[in-house]
Scaffold this active site. Structure first.
Site, mmCIF file in Angstrom:
data_model
loop_
_atom_site.group_PDB
_atom_site.id
_atom_site.type_symbol
_atom_site.label_atom_id
_atom_site.label_comp_id
_atom_site.label_asym_id
_atom_site.label_seq_id
_atom_site.Cartn_x
_atom_site.Cartn_y
_atom_site.Cartn_z
ATOM 1 N N SER A 124 0.709 -1.366 0.148
ATOM 2 C CA SER A 124 0.049 -0.014 0.080
ATOM 3 C C SER A 124 0.816 1.296 0.057
ATOM 4 C CB SER A 124 -1.020 -0.042 1.270
ATOM 5 O OG SER A 124 -1.462 1.251 1.484
ATOM 6 N N TYR A 148 -1.770 -1.141 11.026
ATOM 7 C CA TYR A 148 -2.074 -1.674 9.545
ATOM 8 C C TYR A 148 -0.741 -1.310 8.622
ATOM 9 C CZ TYR A 148 -3.526 -1.605 4.869
ATOM 10 O OH TYR A 148 -3.604 -2.136 3.448
ATOM 11 N N LYS A 152 2.119 -3.889 6.659
ATOM 12 C CA LYS A 152 2.593 -3.838 5.146
ATOM 13 C C LYS A 152 4.181 -3.831 5.083
ATOM 14 C CE LYS A 152 -1.504 -4.656 3.454
ATOM 15 N NZ LYS A 152 -1.662 -5.717 2.755
ATOM 16 N N ARG A 291 -8.976 14.929 9.804
ATOM 17 C CA ARG A 291 -8.904 13.359 10.371
ATOM 18 C C ARG A 291 -7.577 12.999 10.861
ATOM 19 N NH1 ARG A 291 -10.880 8.345 6.483
ATOM 20 N NH2 ARG A 291 -9.093 9.149 5.536
#
Ligand code: NAD
Ligand code: WQD
Length: 347
Positions: A124, A148, A152, A291
Site C-alpha cells: 500500500s 496496519y 505492510k 482526520r
C-alpha cells in the site's frame, strides 16, 4: 498450472479474478470470508463464464493451506488476504499483526515447502508514511503511521529477506494508491462492513440515502483547494496491474516494488464534483476538522510500473465515479446472499 489467489473474494481480489479468468488463467481462490461473501465469487463465475475452485480456508491454518498445495500444482500466488482498516488496526494491533504478518509467513512457508516461489503481494502507499514531496517514487523512505501500515512494512521487509535467503524467489510488491470504482457490469464492487471509512464508498452511500451527509476532513491542507489530495485508481486498472506483475515474476527473480497509481491527484472537493457530474445525484457535505493521521497530498510516480511492467492506468475519474455509482445503485446492500458451494478442506 493455476494461480492461487488469497483473499480472492475481496474487493480487489474479485476484480483481479475476473481479469485472470478472462486472460485464460486457471485460478484457485482461498478466502476465509472474514471481510467478504461467497456471492462475490459466484458473480466472478457468472461474469466470466468460467468455473474455478474456491476454498473457505484461513491462511493461518497450516493444515488447510498445505492440503490445498497438495491437491493443486500451483504456479504462483497473488496474495490479497489481510485486514485493511486503519482505525481498527489501532484498536486491535495484535489481530492485525497476526492476520497480516503471521498469515503471510504461513503462506510463504507453505509455498516454500511445495517449491512455489513466485509471489505478487498487495502492499500500500501507506508504507510511504508522510511523504516529503509528491509524486512519490519507490525509492522514497518508508515508514508507518499505524499498525496496519506497519504490518505492510514488516511484510515487505520479510519478503526482501526471503528473496535474499533464497535467490529462486521472485516477488512483486505492488503498492496500491487509492482503489475505487467497480466492474462495468455493476455486479462486483466494494462492499464495506458497516459505515465506510474510505471516501468513495462513503460518497456513494450518501448519494444513495443510506448516510446523511459526507464530512470533508479538513480544508486547510497545503493543497490547491485545501482538501486532501489522493491518487484514485480504477480497481479494474489495478487488477490488470496484477497480470502484468505476474508476467514479470515469471521472467525474473528477486524482489521489486511498484507503485500502482495514475500519477494524478484529486482533492476531496474535486471528487465530490466529479461524482455529482457522473451520477447526477445530490451530495450534501460539511467541512469538518482534519482526520487524525491523514496526510495532505499523496500521489504516485508510476514511471517504474510503466517501464518495467508495461502497465499504466487508463481509466479516468469520471469512469471511476460512474462505475462506483452503478455498483452502489444496483446493489444497495452489497452482496446479500451466500449461495455458492465451497470445496471442503476436511470432509
Ligand atoms: P478486502 O477486505 O475486500 O479483501 C481481503 C480478503 O481477504 C477478504 O475477502 C477477506 O475475507 C480475506 N482474508 C482476510 N484475512 C484472511 C485470512 N487470514 N485467510 C483467508 N482470507 C483472508 O480488501 P481489498 O480492498 O480487496 O484489499 C486487498 C489487499 O490489498 C489487502 O491486503 C489490503 O491491505 C491491500 N490494499 C487495499 C487497499 C484499499 O484501499 N482497498 C489499498 C492498499 C492496499
Ligand atoms: C481519501 C481522502 C480523507 C473519508 C486509506 C488508508 C490507506 C489505504 C487506502 C489500504 C482523504 C478524505 C475520507 C471521508 C473525507 N488503504 N475523506 N471524508 O486515507 O488516502 O487511505 O485507504 O492500504 O492505507 O489510510 O483514503 O478514502 O480514507 O480518504 O474527507 O468520509 O478523503 O481525509 O483526504 P486514505 P480515504
Amino acid at each position: 498450472m493455476p494461480i492461487l489467489v488469497t483473499g480472492g473474494a475481496g474487493y480487489i481480489g474479485s476484480h483481479t479474478c475476473v481479469e485472470l479468468l478472462n486472460a485464460g488463467y486457471e485460478i484457485i481462490v482461498v478466502d476465509n470470508f472474514s471481510n467478504s461473501k461467497p456471492e462475490a465469487l459466484k458473480r466472478v463465475g457468472e461474469l466470466t463464464g468460467k468455473r474455478f475452485i474456491s476454498y473457505r480456508a484461513d491462511l493461518l491454518d497450516r493444515e488447510e493451506l498445505e492440503f490445498i498445495f497438495t491437491r493443486h500444482r500451483i504456479e504462483a500466488v497473488i496474495h490479497f488476504a489481510g485486514f485493511k482498516a486503519v482505525g481498527e488496526s489501532v484498536r486491535m494491533p495484535l489481530e492485525y499483526y497476526m492476520n497480516n504478518v503471521a498469515g503471510t509467513i504461513a503462506l510463504c512457508q507453505a509455498m516454500a515447502k511445495f517449491g512455489i516461489k513466485k509471489l505478487v503481494f498487495s502492499s500500500s502507499a501507506t508504507v510511504y508514511g508522510v511523504p516529503e514531496k509528491v509524486p512519490i517514487s519507490e525509492d522514497f523512505p518508508l515508514s508507518a503511521m499505524n499498525p496496519y501500515g506497519r504490518s505492510k512494512l514488516m511484510i515487505e521487509d520479510i519478503l526482501r529477506d526471503l528473496a535474499v535467503s533464497d535467490t529462486e524467489w521472485s516477488i512483486g510488491i505492488l503498492r496500491y494508491f487509492n482503489p475505487i470504482g467497480a466492474h462495468k457490469s455493476g455486479r462486483i464492487g466494494e462492499d464495506p462492513n458497516g459505515v465506510p471509512n474510505n471516501l468513495m464508498p462513503y460518497i456513494t452511500q450518501v448519494a444513495a440515502g443510506k448516510l446523511n451527509r459526507l464530512s470533508v476532513f479538513g480544508d486547510d491542507y497545503d493543497t490547491p483547494d485545501g482538501t486532501g489530495v489522493r491518487d484514485y485508481i480504477h480497481v479494474v486498472d489495478l487488477a490488470k496491474g496484477h497480470l502484468k506483475a505476474l508476467e514479470k515474476i515469471f521472467s525474473s527473480t528477486g524482489v521489486e516494488a511498484y507503485n500502482l497509481g495514475t500519477g494524478r491527484g484529486y482533492s476531496v472537493l474535486e471528487m465530490i464534483a466529479a461524482f455529482i457530474e457522473a451520477s447526477g445525484m445530490e451530495l450534501p457535505y460539511t467541512i469538518v476538522g482534519r482526520r487524525p493521521g491523514d496526510v495532505g497530498a499523496c500521489f504516485a510516480d508510476p514511471t517504474k510500473a510503466g517501464n518495467e511492467l508495461g502497465w499504466t492506468a487508463d481509466k479516468g475519474i469520471a469512469e471511476m465515479c460512474e462505475d462506483a455509482w452503478r455498483w452502489q445503485a444496483n446493489n444497495p446492500n452489497g452482496y446479500e446472499e451466500e449461495s455458492i458451494r465451497m470445496e471442503q478442506v476436511r470432509s
